[in-house]
Design a protein around this motif. Structure first.
Motif, PDB file in Angstrom:
ATOM      1  N   MET A   1       0.831  -1.194   0.000  1.00  0.00           N
ATOM      2  CA  MET A   1       0.000   0.000   0.000  1.00  0.00           C
ATOM      3  C   MET A   1       0.871   1.251   0.000  1.00  0.00           C
ATOM      4  O   MET A   1       1.860   1.324   0.729  1.00  0.00           O
ATOM      5  CB  MET A   1      -0.921   0.019   1.232  1.00  0.00           C
ATOM      6  N   ASP A   2       0.513   2.238  -0.803  1.00  0.00           N
ATOM      7  CA  ASP A   2       1.155   3.547  -0.775  1.00  0.00           C
ATOM      8  C   ASP A   2       0.492   4.404   0.310  1.00  0.00           C
ATOM      9  O   ASP A   2      -0.739   4.415   0.431  1.00  0.00           O
ATOM     10  CB  ASP A   2       0.995   4.257  -2.117  1.00  0.00           C
ATOM     11  N   VAL A   3       1.298   5.119   1.073  1.00  0.00           N
ATOM     12  CA  VAL A   3       0.787   6.034   2.094  1.00  0.00           C
ATOM     13  C   VAL A   3       1.593   7.324   2.026  1.00  0.00           C
ATOM     14  O   VAL A   3       2.829   7.295   1.930  1.00  0.00           O
ATOM     15  CB  VAL A   3       0.883   5.448   3.514  1.00  0.00           C
ATOM     16  N   THR A   4       0.902   8.457   2.096  1.00  0.00           N
ATOM     17  CA  THR A   4       1.555   9.762   2.123  1.00  0.00           C
ATOM     18  C   THR A   4       1.417  10.355   3.520  1.00  0.00           C
ATOM     19  O   THR A   4       0.319  10.351   4.090  1.00  0.00           O
ATOM     20  CB  THR A   4       0.922  10.715   1.095  1.00  0.00           C
ATOM     21  N   ILE A   5       2.512  10.838   4.049  1.00  0.00           N
ATOM     22  CA  ILE A   5       2.511  11.462   5.368  1.00  0.00           C
ATOM     23  C   ILE A   5       2.929  12.917   5.207  1.00  0.00           C
ATOM     24  O   ILE A   5       4.037  13.192   4.715  1.00  0.00           O
ATOM     25  CB  ILE A   5       3.483  10.752   6.342  1.00  0.00           C
ATOM     26  N   ARG A   6       2.073  13.822   5.584  1.00  0.00           N
ATOM     27  CA  ARG A   6       2.400  15.246   5.514  1.00  0.00           C
ATOM     28  C   ARG A   6       2.866  15.713   6.890  1.00  0.00           C
ATOM     29  O   ARG A   6       2.105  15.716   7.852  1.00  0.00           O
ATOM     30  CB  ARG A   6       1.193  16.057   5.036  1.00  0.00           C
ATOM     31  N   GLY A 173      -2.235   7.191  -2.201  1.00  0.00           N
ATOM     32  CA  GLY A 173      -2.855   6.384  -1.173  1.00  0.00           C
ATOM     33  C   GLY A 173      -3.432   7.213  -0.048  1.00  0.00           C
ATOM     34  O   GLY A 173      -3.628   8.431  -0.178  1.00  0.00           O
ATOM     35  N   PRO A 174      -3.702   6.579   1.090  1.00  0.00           N
ATOM     36  CA  PRO A 174      -4.186   7.335   2.255  1.00  0.00           C
ATOM     37  C   PRO A 174      -3.189   8.419   2.636  1.00  0.00           C
ATOM     38  O   PRO A 174      -1.983   8.271   2.441  1.00  0.00           O
ATOM     39  CB  PRO A 174      -4.284   6.260   3.350  1.00  0.00           C
ATOM     40  N   VAL A 175      -3.714   9.512   3.177  1.00  0.00           N
ATOM     41  CA  VAL A 175      -2.870  10.648   3.540  1.00  0.00           C
ATOM     42  C   VAL A 175      -3.000  10.911   5.040  1.00  0.00           C
ATOM     43  O   VAL A 175      -4.111  11.101   5.550  1.00  0.00           O
ATOM     44  CB  VAL A 175      -3.264  11.913   2.753  1.00  0.00           C
ATOM     45  N   LEU A 176      -1.860  10.923   5.734  1.00  0.00           N
ATOM     46  CA  LEU A 176      -1.828  11.252   7.162  1.00  0.00           C
ATOM     47  C   LEU A 176      -1.315  12.672   7.325  1.00  0.00           C
ATOM     48  O   LEU A 176      -0.258  13.031   6.811  1.00  0.00           O
ATOM     49  CB  LEU A 176      -0.902  10.288   7.907  1.00  0.00           C
ATOM     50  N   HIS A 177      -2.064  13.485   8.059  1.00  0.00           N
ATOM     51  CA  HIS A 177      -1.693  14.872   8.311  1.00  0.00           C
ATOM     52  C   HIS A 177      -1.110  14.984   9.725  1.00  0.00           C
ATOM     53  O   HIS A 177      -1.825  14.843  10.711  1.00  0.00           O
ATOM     54  CB  HIS A 177      -2.903  15.788   8.165  1.00  0.00           C
ATOM     55  N   ALA A 178       0.208  15.222   9.771  1.00  0.00           N
ATOM     56  CA  ALA A 178       0.920  15.401  11.041  1.00  0.00           C
ATOM     57  C   ALA A 178       1.678  16.711  10.941  1.00  0.00           C
ATOM     58  O   ALA A 178       2.902  16.757  10.995  1.00  0.00           O
ATOM     59  CB  ALA A 178       1.857  14.231  11.288  1.00  0.00           C
ATOM     60  N   THR A 179       0.937  17.797  10.770  1.00  0.00           N
ATOM     61  CA  THR A 179       1.485  19.072  10.325  1.00  0.00           C
ATOM     62  C   THR A 179       1.651  20.112  11.432  1.00  0.00           C
ATOM     63  O   THR A 179       1.706  21.308  11.164  1.00  0.00           O
ATOM     64  CB  THR A 179       0.603  19.646   9.192  1.00  0.00           C
ATOM     65  N   GLY A 180       1.727  19.662  12.679  1.00  0.00           N
ATOM     66  CA  GLY A 180       2.069  20.562  13.767  1.00  0.00           C
ATOM     67  C   GLY A 180       1.041  21.643  14.034  1.00  0.00           C
ATOM     68  O   GLY A 180      -0.138  21.505  13.712  1.00  0.00           O
ATOM     69  N   TRP A 181       1.501  22.731  14.630  1.00  0.00           N
ATOM     70  CA  TRP A 181       0.570  23.763  15.062  1.00  0.00           C
ATOM     71  C   TRP A 181      -0.166  24.407  13.888  1.00  0.00           C
ATOM     72  O   TRP A 181      -1.332  24.803  14.044  1.00  0.00           O
ATOM     73  CB  TRP A 181       1.300  24.826  15.881  1.00  0.00           C
ATOM     74  N   GLY A 288      -6.879  10.063  14.358  1.00  0.00           N
ATOM     75  CA  GLY A 288      -8.003   9.362  13.742  1.00  0.00           C
ATOM     76  C   GLY A 288      -8.301   9.845  12.346  1.00  0.00           C
ATOM     77  O   GLY A 288      -7.529  10.590  11.731  1.00  0.00           O
ATOM     78  N   ALA A 289      -9.449   9.424  11.834  1.00  0.00           N
ATOM     79  CA  ALA A 289      -9.884   9.840  10.511  1.00  0.00           C
ATOM     80  C   ALA A 289     -10.291  11.300  10.526  1.00  0.00           C
ATOM     81  O   ALA A 289     -10.776  11.816  11.534  1.00  0.00           O
ATOM     82  CB  ALA A 289     -11.055   8.967  10.064  1.00  0.00           C
ATOM     83  N   TRP A 290     -10.083  11.988   9.411  1.00  0.00           N
ATOM     84  CA  TRP A 290     -10.485  13.385   9.266  1.00  0.00           C
ATOM     85  C   TRP A 290     -11.942  13.402   8.828  1.00  0.00           C
ATOM     86  O   TRP A 290     -12.264  12.982   7.723  1.00  0.00           O
ATOM     87  CB  TRP A 290      -9.611  14.074   8.223  1.00  0.00           C
ATOM     88  N   PRO A 291     -12.851  13.863   9.698  1.00  0.00           N
ATOM     89  CA  PRO A 291     -14.282  13.825   9.360  1.00  0.00           C
ATOM     90  C   PRO A 291     -14.581  14.520   8.029  1.00  0.00           C
ATOM     91  O   PRO A 291     -14.112  15.634   7.763  1.00  0.00           O
ATOM     92  CB  PRO A 291     -14.941  14.565  10.530  1.00  0.00           C
ATOM     93  N   GLY A 292     -15.342  13.841   7.183  1.00  0.00           N
ATOM     94  CA  GLY A 292     -15.764  14.413   5.913  1.00  0.00           C
ATOM     95  C   GLY A 292     -14.705  14.412   4.841  1.00  0.00           C
ATOM     96  O   GLY A 292     -14.908  14.979   3.757  1.00  0.00           O
ATOM     97  N   ARG A 293     -13.584  13.768   5.089  1.00  0.00           N
ATOM     98  CA  ARG A 293     -12.494  13.736   4.114  1.00  0.00           C
ATOM     99  C   ARG A 293     -11.993  12.294   3.980  1.00  0.00           C
ATOM    100  O   ARG A 293     -10.983  11.910   4.576  1.00  0.00           O
ATOM    101  CB  ARG A 293     -11.367  14.666   4.541  1.00  0.00           C
ATOM    102  N   PRO A 294     -12.681  11.468   3.228  1.00  0.00           N
ATOM    103  CA  PRO A 294     -12.326  10.050   3.121  1.00  0.00           C
ATOM    104  C   PRO A 294     -10.877   9.852   2.684  1.00  0.00           C
ATOM    105  O   PRO A 294     -10.372  10.557   1.805  1.00  0.00           O
ATOM    106  CB  PRO A 294     -13.298   9.536   2.054  1.00  0.00           C
ATOM    107  N   HIS A 296      -8.263  10.433   4.463  1.00  0.00           N
ATOM    108  CA  HIS A 296      -7.347  11.346   5.141  1.00  0.00           C
ATOM    109  C   HIS A 296      -7.435  11.130   6.655  1.00  0.00           C
ATOM    110  O   HIS A 296      -8.526  10.942   7.205  1.00  0.00           O
ATOM    111  CB  HIS A 296      -7.673  12.799   4.796  1.00  0.00           C
ATOM    112  N   PHE A 297      -6.262  11.201   7.298  1.00  0.00           N
ATOM    113  CA  PHE A 297      -6.162  10.910   8.722  1.00  0.00           C
ATOM    114  C   PHE A 297      -5.315  11.982   9.408  1.00  0.00           C
ATOM    115  O   PHE A 297      -4.585  12.723   8.755  1.00  0.00           O
ATOM    116  CB  PHE A 297      -5.537   9.529   8.933  1.00  0.00           C
TER     117      PHE A 297
END
Length: 344
Positions: A1-6, A173-181, A288-294, A296-297
């Motif tokens: 699986m491809d996964v993108t982490i921001r 693929g799925p996108v994880l948002h770990a973008t700090g403040w 968790g999952a980003w509500p309303g944004r399939p 995206h986490f």
């Protein structure tokens, strides 16, 4: 699986590492590079919550701190970097009889809540490395890590497993948002409020080799001896600030530490540091999952406990994204975020 982490701070890199270990093809994207924000700091005090009034947040942190030694050892082995991890314990002062009674009661609680894996006890204070007083609290759960070096070690391990870290790249693929403040400020809860805000922290690094000594908690400050022969003093928690650079408050921090611990008095200053740490409104990591944004986490809001929480956060996010298994505690969930809209 491809996964993108921001985001290439500790949460983004840790989650990328955990998913790469499970076979995912990970791509970390951060315009500023690895550990450019608050994760590139110098303090690295991995300290537990007090063993009382137990809840899911404290249990989650306990699991993370207990798994940290093996987790960071694997990072170092695969990538060849040194995160500076060591479980050195911590000493805290006991200012009066009431505090002594409370400390002893917490020691009893720790025997059960910490599952026999660590101790919290009252002991005689060491002569030349003490937070003050004749008796101190010693816990064996606290550990240290060098934040900037830990981020570098994670990046090396991700590369070793075939992952990439770029300043700009197409999402796959799925996108994880770990973008700090910045990411917290852009998200809204169901009442229209920002999901979090930046809190400025400042710290000072000294040329003082106490690498085999425990970390100290004194006068509201953390004193953390690192394995490279330096000692970090931190940190401030500033809600109001005009810039993200070190200033006079860093020197005031050092003055307080030297007044409380005379052995620091003649240690040369190597560096002043400042950064903006992401604090979620709930004061707990937001996961968790980003509500309303399939697809995206979110993994954000580590604030002061991000490095201590990172191993457990990473494995929990990997469970969610790769396996669809949701083990996120109620206090950490993204359910209260307003659904994402395309115009956002």
């Amino acid at each position: 699986m491809d996964v993108t982490i921001r985001g290439a701070g500790v949460f983004g890199l840790s989650c990328a590492w955990a998913m790469a270990r499970r076979g995912a093809r990970v791509r970390v994207v951060d315009p500023a590079g690895v550990g450019a924000g608050a994760s590139g700091g110098i303090v690295g005090a991995l300290a537990p919550h007090v063993p009382e009034q137990w809840n899911d947040k404290k249990a989650f942190q306990l699991d993370s701190l207990l798994m940290a030694a093996d987790w960071w050892a694997a990072v170092a082995e695969i990538g060849g970097g040194d995160p500076g991890y060591a479980r050195i314990g911590r000493l805290q002062p006991i200012p009066d009889a009431v505090a002594l009674e409370r400390a002893e009661a917490r020691g009893v609680e720790a025997r059960t809540l910490w599952r026999g894996a660590a101790t919290w006890e009252v002991v005689d204070a060491p002569k030349d490395w003490s937070p003050g007083g004749d008796r101190v609290i010693r816990d064996t759960l606290s550990a240290r890590i060098h934040p900037a070096r830990a981020c570098d070690a994670l990046a090396r391990a991700i590369h070793a497993l075939g992952g990439t870290i770029d300043t700009n790249a197409t999402e796959r693929g799925p996108v994880l948002h770990a973008t700090g403040w910045q990411g917290l400020a852009e998200m809204r809860d169901d009442r229209g409020r920002a999901a979090g805000a930046p809190i400025k922290g400042q710290a000072v690094l000294l040329d003082l080799d106490r690498r085999d000594a425990p970390q100290l908690y004194l006068d509201g400050l953390h004193v953390v001896p690192h394995g490279d022969g330096t000692t970090a003093i931190g940190s401030t928690s500033e809600r109001e600030f005009d810039h993200d650079r070190p200033d006079a408050l860093a020197d005031h921090l050092l003055d307080r530490a030297r007044a409380a611990l005379p052995v620091l008095a003649d240690a040369p200053v190597l560096r002043h540091w400042a950064g903006l740490r992401p604090r979620a409104r709930s004061r707990a990591p937001l996961m968790g999952a980003w509500p309303g944004r399939p697809g995206h986490f979110i993994a954000n809001g580590g604030f002061k406990i991000g490095f201590g929480m990172a191993p457990k956060v990473a494995e929990t996010i990997a469970d969610l994204i790769l396996d669809g298994t949701d083990r996120i505690p109620e206090a950490f969930r993204t359910d209260t975020l307003a659904p994402w809209r395309a115009e956002d």
